[in-house]
Design an enzyme around this catalytic site. Structure first.
Site, PDB file in Angstrom:
ATOM      1  N   VAL A  95     -42.082  56.625  98.548  1.00 32.09           N
ATOM      2  CA  VAL A  95     -42.022  57.399  97.383  1.00 32.09           C
ATOM      3  C   VAL A  95     -41.902  58.865  97.598  1.00 32.09           C
ATOM      4  CG1 VAL A  95     -42.781  58.371  94.866  1.00 32.09           C
ATOM      5  CG2 VAL A  95     -42.747  55.570  95.931  1.00 32.09           C
ATOM      6  N   HIS A  99     -48.451  61.309  98.773  1.00 30.29           N
ATOM      7  CA  HIS A  99     -49.417  60.351  98.590  1.00 30.29           C
ATOM      8  C   HIS A  99     -49.988  60.011 100.040  1.00 30.29           C
ATOM      9  CE1 HIS A  99     -46.087  58.275  99.641  1.00 30.29           C
ATOM     10  NE2 HIS A  99     -46.847  56.861  99.832  1.00 30.29           N
ATOM     11  N   HIS A 101     -52.599  58.039 101.420  1.00 30.75           N
ATOM     12  CA  HIS A 101     -53.127  56.231 101.221  1.00 30.75           C
ATOM     13  C   HIS A 101     -55.020  55.628 101.488  1.00 30.75           C
ATOM     14  CE1 HIS A 101     -49.512  53.733 101.201  1.00 30.75           C
ATOM     15  NE2 HIS A 101     -48.982  55.491 101.770  1.00 30.75           N
TER      16      HIS A 101
END
Length: 141
Positions: A95, A99, A101
């Site tokens: 995506v 982000h 993780h």
């Protein structure tokens, strides 16, 4: 891709369901829907930011602070022995929204890391050239 058609922006806005574990004015963390291990969490800025180099300076400290909190939370809250923390920038970024993780880890959990191809420098001089280029790039930031 813009924030208007971004899955993570939709989760942040509440238009797509997500199992939120942390939220403040700047960031949201939610469980990955295809976790490596249960408790695998994604931390995202509310603002549509594509990669780590795009993250505005005023959000850097908060991003790392929440990453630290999440890494602690998977140990304290899930009984993990540690965590795997990672960011993909463009390559393998499923995506296009920054982000982080945070994956809970336990010794013997079966995760064997990455099988990255390896290469060698042709000479010590070539190795130093690459190091110098990186130092130059870091001095400019």
């Amino acid at each position: 891709m813009t924030g208007a058609d971004c899955l993570f922006c939709a989760i942040v806005a509440g238009d797509v369901p997500g199992s939120t574990v942390l939220a403040d004015d700047d960031f949201v963390a939610f469980l990955d829907h295809r976790p490596v291990f249960k408790g695998h969490t994604l931390l995202v800025p509310r603002r549509h930011v594509v990669t780590l180099p795009d993250l505005p300076a005023e959000l850097r400290d908060g991003f790392l602070a929440h990453g630290q909190r999440l890494a602690t939370a998977v140990v304290e809250g899930l009984g993990a022995q540690g965590s795997f923390v990672a960011i993909n920038n463009v390559v393998s970024q499923s995506v296009a929204h920054l982000h982080l993780h945070v994956v809970p880890r336990t010794k013997g959990d079966g995760l064997r890391g990455f099988f990255w191809p390896r290469t060698r420098y042709a000479s010590d001089a070539e190795q130093e050239e690459y190091a110098g280029r990186l130092r130059t790039a870091l001095d400019g930031t």
